[in-house]
Design an enzyme around this catalytic site. Structure first.
Site, PDB file in Angstrom:
ATOM      1  N   HIS B  48       0.816  -1.210   0.000  1.00  0.00           N
ATOM      2  CA  HIS B  48       0.000   0.000   0.000  1.00  0.00           C
ATOM      3  C   HIS B  48       0.852   1.264   0.000  1.00  0.00           C
ATOM      4  O   HIS B  48       0.526   2.244  -0.657  1.00  0.00           O
ATOM      5  CB  HIS B  48      -0.924  -0.027   1.225  1.00  0.00           C
ATOM      6  CG  HIS B  48      -1.974   1.033   1.208  1.00  0.00           C
ATOM      7  ND1 HIS B  48      -3.147   0.897   0.505  1.00  0.00           N
ATOM      8  CD2 HIS B  48      -2.029   2.243   1.804  1.00  0.00           C
ATOM      9  CE1 HIS B  48      -3.872   1.977   0.670  1.00  0.00           C
ATOM     10  NE2 HIS B  48      -3.227   2.818   1.443  1.00  0.00           N
ATOM     11  N   GLU B  92      -8.210   7.525  -5.155  1.00  0.00           N
ATOM     12  CA  GLU B  92      -7.556   6.560  -4.278  1.00  0.00           C
ATOM     13  C   GLU B  92      -8.568   5.508  -3.835  1.00  0.00           C
ATOM     14  O   GLU B  92      -9.753   5.798  -3.690  1.00  0.00           O
ATOM     15  CB  GLU B  92      -6.994   7.288  -3.060  1.00  0.00           C
ATOM     16  CG  GLU B  92      -5.733   6.642  -2.533  1.00  0.00           C
ATOM     17  CD  GLU B  92      -4.990   7.571  -1.573  1.00  0.00           C
ATOM     18  OE1 GLU B  92      -3.905   8.018  -1.950  1.00  0.00           O
ATOM     19  OE2 GLU B  92      -5.506   7.839  -0.488  1.00  0.00           O
ATOM     20  N   HIS B  94     -10.263   2.701  -1.227  1.00  0.00           N
ATOM     21  CA  HIS B  94     -10.427   2.328   0.170  1.00  0.00           C
ATOM     22  C   HIS B  94     -11.217   1.027   0.208  1.00  0.00           C
ATOM     23  O   HIS B  94     -12.265   0.929   0.847  1.00  0.00           O
ATOM     24  CB  HIS B  94     -11.084   3.441   0.989  1.00  0.00           C
ATOM     25  CG  HIS B  94     -10.343   3.730   2.253  1.00  0.00           C
ATOM     26  ND1 HIS B  94     -10.954   4.005   3.448  1.00  0.00           N
ATOM     27  CD2 HIS B  94      -9.014   3.734   2.518  1.00  0.00           C
ATOM     28  CE1 HIS B  94     -10.028   4.196   4.380  1.00  0.00           C
ATOM     29  NE2 HIS B  94      -8.846   4.040   3.841  1.00  0.00           N
ATOM     30  N   GLN B 313      -7.613   9.540  12.095  1.00  0.00           N
ATOM     31  CA  GLN B 313      -7.863  10.417  10.953  1.00  0.00           C
ATOM     32  C   GLN B 313      -7.728  11.892  11.332  1.00  0.00           C
ATOM     33  O   GLN B 313      -7.560  12.242  12.495  1.00  0.00           O
ATOM     34  CB  GLN B 313      -9.270  10.142  10.432  1.00  0.00           C
ATOM     35  CG  GLN B 313      -9.472   8.716   9.978  1.00  0.00           C
ATOM     36  CD  GLN B 313      -8.808   8.453   8.647  1.00  0.00           C
ATOM     37  OE1 GLN B 313      -9.222   8.967   7.621  1.00  0.00           O
ATOM     38  NE2 GLN B 313      -7.756   7.666   8.655  1.00  0.00           N
TER      39      GLN B 313
END
Lengths: 237, 755
Positions: B48, B92, B94, B313
């Site tokens: 990743h 991107e 997820h 986050q």
């Protein structure tokens, strides 16, 4: 004509409101939620968004922001205050407007364009409209299902405090035209005096043809005209 | 000196490192790593973060051009859109988090990509997402679909970034491995671009935003392995998002940029503080010393390992302009967020971590960020390809009722209206959305200007399954076509490469071929790739997803007033089919939906034709003669005509002269085609223009009425022009009220979801 747009942490239509008001031809400035004075403004706007993340309940925390004391005072003085979407929820939580918001029927967030019928023209924000006029405005909310207890609801209807009702293209407030389950198709209400208005649809998103409509301009133009006329509500304006 | 607690091999293996990789780490350090250091290596060297299995192949993508202000390697790519403005954008994945925790997985996917954009100094103005789910008949797929859409809605709406477009595709190969690819786009002045390199020895390193907790530890490692049942148990590796804090952080960061406080900034996504610190240091050729004790926590008793690997986050690492530390703190305080000086920039190239004044880890930043192993994986052409390619579509019998086939297509989940999805997204916040979801491409006005950008996400994974190389090239061509239909010139692209396990040679072959196809198309259409990501391991031990290289593309339109809508609008307008229709129903939606077959040959793709078609669409839009334009893709001409009717609430009368069977002509997915409508008086000008550009163009009917009526004559018996027999011999193949088309199109997904 100068609008004050109050910015709470999590407001996200603050810039849109300012830009729309400017596009319609008036001045607008931001008021930070920690400010304690709202002097110098002809109208206050509580914009949409997710103040304090809508945590607890939409509007439940924002009503305690420092600026709210002066908003309450400003409203009691008969001067024009409008809450749009989350701003409406804050005005409900602050007790400036009657009733409460529940989750939309079906529980989902709804972004769409709806029609609303003007039910009352005695508010500064609809003074330039006619009763029965139908406006097309965008909605975008998850908690727009308006509720009031039976007695309050009856009083609202009786005193003409229902300002906007969801309707179809013919202007009829049918169940199919009600997007979120609001009692009596209510999309916006005012206080008894009429100077404080809350509405779920977003007039600031309907001020330019390129963005899909201009019906929202009438809300801002009405209040500007009303201010120019120097009327105070409460004297049957 | 670092503590050198010896580690057992079971530890590095459990962190996803191979024995060889462990040896490499020892060689780089000249000693055994301790537990904290090993954790840092394991996340930074995960697929990743390091792209160790894909880097070599990705080099084949074109990444430069005069329009590119920032290519791959930063948080997002940036293109020049004129007038001193720049647009930052990236897509991107997820996927793994969304598979185990759909709401939070999708929500934090949106949060992460929005952060990538405002990290560059840009204000996010639009989001898109490309969603891939299993069959809608399955309970699990519906649960994931519902959760993912709610998560995107819950996060994106609250942050106040409009979701303006994307795609939703259903196929059983995504049943256990749904894909959530989130794209975000932001705008800034070119002189406000911020980058992530740390600089200035002695400068402060600040952590701003939220506190650090135990959520998301080893998220990057989790995303770098197959999604087996055992992996699903690692649910704690999914982060929890707080869109409210993200919104505050967004405003705070943009205020820092406006005040000139930012020297270098990087968001904390995968691998949290580890990744942001070593990447910032490596990019700036410096080191960093970080005092772990100063990192604000949300939980007691966190170890340095947990602090460094947390993926909590809504955090950023910032190197402020020296002397502006207090200003940074004031701005963050204004937005009710934290700003803590946690370290300094050093000149030694090491990331040094202190706890209680003692060194608990000390690793060269470049060893973590740049020296990850680079693998050239084995690739083998999969056997299934021959089988699917040999399938003979010629033997298929045409359905008796083509109207019925059209309705079947319009009501199939892949082609049906996605309004059920995007009605849950705030599409208009920001007051810039000129064209929202449901069109070929979204168009968003840049604040304070009349200029606009057009945005789209595309991929046809059935094509990619049948022919990975051609399929990926088709994704680029379709994206460019979609933009050109709105009148926007394609500028550049971002990509999300979603594949199975790269250690399987067949999967790696698909990936390699896909990149080559994408590269060819991007070069031919002058749309360089400015960034993106790779998501491998999208398999559950049994089934891998179909190859899914998603392309996100950005185009520019000088004046949004000139943008072209998709729906028919004016009674009497002439409908013109651009491009050439061939007998190409292989791998088509028609074949899959009506005949239940997913095989055959992918339609041919002539990139020069695509380029010329785009030029024609742009030239016609520029002259103001295009009343509507719509790209032909899934479902071919039949579906495109129906969509134009539905979008414009307007009927059409179409007469086709086909040299192939009517079902083939209507549902062939030949590339390089579009339908546009023009005023009758402009038809000549359009045909001249098409001739000049070398694009086939033919008037096929006119807008009007309340139904879509299509007649067809096979060209073998087409009479000469003016012959009266013409109308008599034309066979009515479709006659359906637009209201019926719309009903089938609109109801399919709500019916499946709300039952």
């Amino acid at each position: 004509m100068k609008f004050g747009v109050i910015v709470f942490p999590g407001s996200n239509c603050d810039r849109d409101c300012r830009n729309a008001i400017e596009a319609v031809g008036f001045d607008a400035e931001f008021i930070w939620h920690r400010d304690t004075s709202v002097a110098g403004y002809d109208c206050l706007v509580l914009p949409g968004g997710y103040s304090y993340g809508d945590y607890l309940r939409p509007g439940a925390i924002a009503r305690f922001s420092p600026v709210m004391d002066s908003v309450v005072e400003y409203a009691r003085d008969g001067r024009p205050v409008i809450g749009i979407c989350n701003g409406f929820q804050i005005l409900l939580e602050a007790g400036l407007l009657p009733g409460a918001m529940q989750r939309n029927v079906g529980t989902r967030f709804i972004c769409d364009r709806v029609r609303v019928r003007i039910e009352s023209t005695r508010t500064p924000f609809t003074s330039g409209c006619r009763e029965g006029d139908v406006l097309t405005l965008p909605i975008a909310h998850a908690d727009g299902n308006y509720y009031a207890d039976p007695q309050t609801l009856a009083e609202l209807e009786e005193r003409g405090q229902v300002v906007f009702r969801y309707c179809n293209e013919l202007g009829d407030a049918t169940p199919e035209a009600n997007p979120n389950g609001s009692l009596n198709n209510i999309a916006g209400v005012s206080n008894e005096a009429g100077n404080v208005v809350g509405m779920m649809p977003h007039p600031e998103r309907a001020c330019e043809a390129i963005l899909g409509g201009t019906d929202g301009r009438r809300i801002f133009e009405s209040v500007a005209e009303w201010v120019r006329g120097g009327v105070r509500v409460g004297q049957d304006g | 000196m670092a503590k050198t607690d010896s580690v057992k091999e079971s530890i590095w293996r459990s962190m996803g490192l191979s024995d060889e990789e462990y040896q490499m780490i020892q060689d780089l350090l000249g000693r055994e790593p301790n537990y904290v250091e090993l954790g840092m290596f394991s996340v930074m060297w995960s697929e990743h973060c390091s792209y160790k299995n894909s880097r070599a192949v990705l080099k084949g993508l074109p990444t430069s051009g005069p329009q590119v202000l920032q290519g791959p390697g930063e948080n997002a790519g940036i293109v020049d859109v004129g007038d001193g403005l720049a647009v930052a954008f990236k897509i991107e994945s997820h996927n793994h988090p969304s598979a185990v925790e759909p709401y939070e997985g999708a929500a934090t996917g949106v949060g992460g990509i929005i952060r990538d954009i405002f990290t560059m100094g840009a204000r996010p103005i639009a989001s898109l997402n490309s969603l891939w789910l299993g069959d809608l008949q399955s309970n699990k797929s519906r649960m994931l679909f519902d959760g993912i859409v709610s998560g995107i809605s819950g996060y994106g709406n609250a942050v106040g970034v409009p979701t303006v477009g994307g795609q939703t595709v259903f196929h059983q190969s995504y049943e256990n491995n749904p894909l959530v690819n989130a794209m975000c786009v932001g705008v800034m002045r070119q002189d406000e671009i911020k980058r992530s390199a740390a600089s200035g020895v002695g400068n402060s390193v600040m952590l701003i935003g939220s506190t650090t907790g135990r959520d998301g530890i080893h998220g990057a490692t989790f995303a770098s392995a197959d999604l087996t049942e055992e992996a699903v148990e690692k649910k704690s590796a999914v982060q929890v998002g707080d869109p409210f804090r993200e919104k505050l952080l967004l405003e705070a960061c943009l205020e820092l940029v406006a005040r000139g406080c930012v020297l270098g900034i990087q968001d904390m996504g995968a691998a949290g503080l580890t990744c942001s610190s070593c990447e910032m240091a490596a990019r700036g050729n410096v080191g960093m010393v970080i005092d772990i004790d100063k990192v604000p926590r949300r939980e007691d008793g966190m170890t340095p390992y947990e602090v460094m690997l947390s993926e909590s986050q809504e955090r950023m690492l910032l190197v402020p302009v020296p002397g502006k530390e207090d200003e940074v703190k004031n701005v963050l305080e204004k937005w009710d967020l934290l700003a803590e000086e946690i370290g300094k920039v050093t000149d030694d190239g090491f990331i040094t971590l202190l706890e209680g004044g003692e060194i608990v880890a000390q690793v060269p930043a470049k060893a973590l960020a740049e020296n990850a192993p680079l693998y050239h994986r084995e690739s083998v052409r999969p056997n299934y390809l021959d089988e699917v390619a040999l399938y003979d579509v010629g033997a298929l019998e045409a359905p008796k009722d083509l109207g019925g086939a059209l309705l079947q297509l319009l009501g199939s989940p892949n082609l049906a209206s996605k309004k059920w999805v995007y009605r849950q997204y705030d599409q208009q916040v920001g007051a810039g959305t000129v064209v929202g979801p449901g069109s070929d491409a979204a168009v968003v006005r840049l604040p304070g200007t009349s200029r606009g950008i057009a945005l789209t996400c595309d991929c046809n994974s059935r094509y990619c399954y049948v022919n990975p190389r051609l399929g990926a090239a088709h994704a680029v061509a379709e994206a460019a076509r979609n933009l050109a239909c709105t009148g926007a010139r394609p500028l550049a692209a971002t990509n999300c490469q979603n594949y199975g396990n790269p250690y399987k040679p067949e999967v790696f072959w698909q990936f390699k071929e896909g990149i080559e196809g994408m590269a060819e198309a991007c070069i031919a259409l002058n749309t360089p790739i400015t960034g993106g990501n790779v998501s491998f391991y999208n398999e559950d031990g049994e089934m891998a997803i179909r190859p899914t290289p998603v392309v996100g593309m950005v185009g520019v339109i000088d004046d949004v007033e000139d943008c072209v809508a998709m729906g028919f609008s004016q009674e009497g307008d002439v409908i013109v089919l651009l491009g050439t229709t061939r007998d190409e129903i292989g791998a088509s939606e028609y074949l899959a939906t009506v005949h239940g077959v997913e095989a055959g040959q992918v339609p041919e793709l002539d990139l020069d034709v695509e380029r010329r078609l785009c030029e024609l669409l742009l030239a016609a839009a520029d002259r103001g003669i295009t009343r509507s334009a719509h790209d032909l893709s899934d479902g071919g001409l039949g579906v495109a005509l129906a969509e134009c009717c539905i979008a414009g609430s307007c009927g059409a009368r179409v007469r086709l002269e086909a040299n192939i069977a009517p079902d083939r002509f209507l549902f062939s997915e030949s590339a390089g085609r579009a339908i546009i409508s023009v005023d009758e008086s402009d038809l000549g000008a359009l045909l001249d223009l098409a001739d000049e550009m070398g694009v086939a163009a033919k008037a096929i009917g006119e807008v009007g009425g309340e139904s879509l009526d299509i007649t067809c004559v096979e060209s073998a018996c087409v009479p000469v022009q003016g012959d009266d027999r013409r109308a008599q011999e034309a066979e009515v193949v479709i006659a359906l009220p637009v209201a019926k088309l719309a009903q089938v199109y609109e109801e399919a997904i709500p019916c499946a979801m709300e039952r």
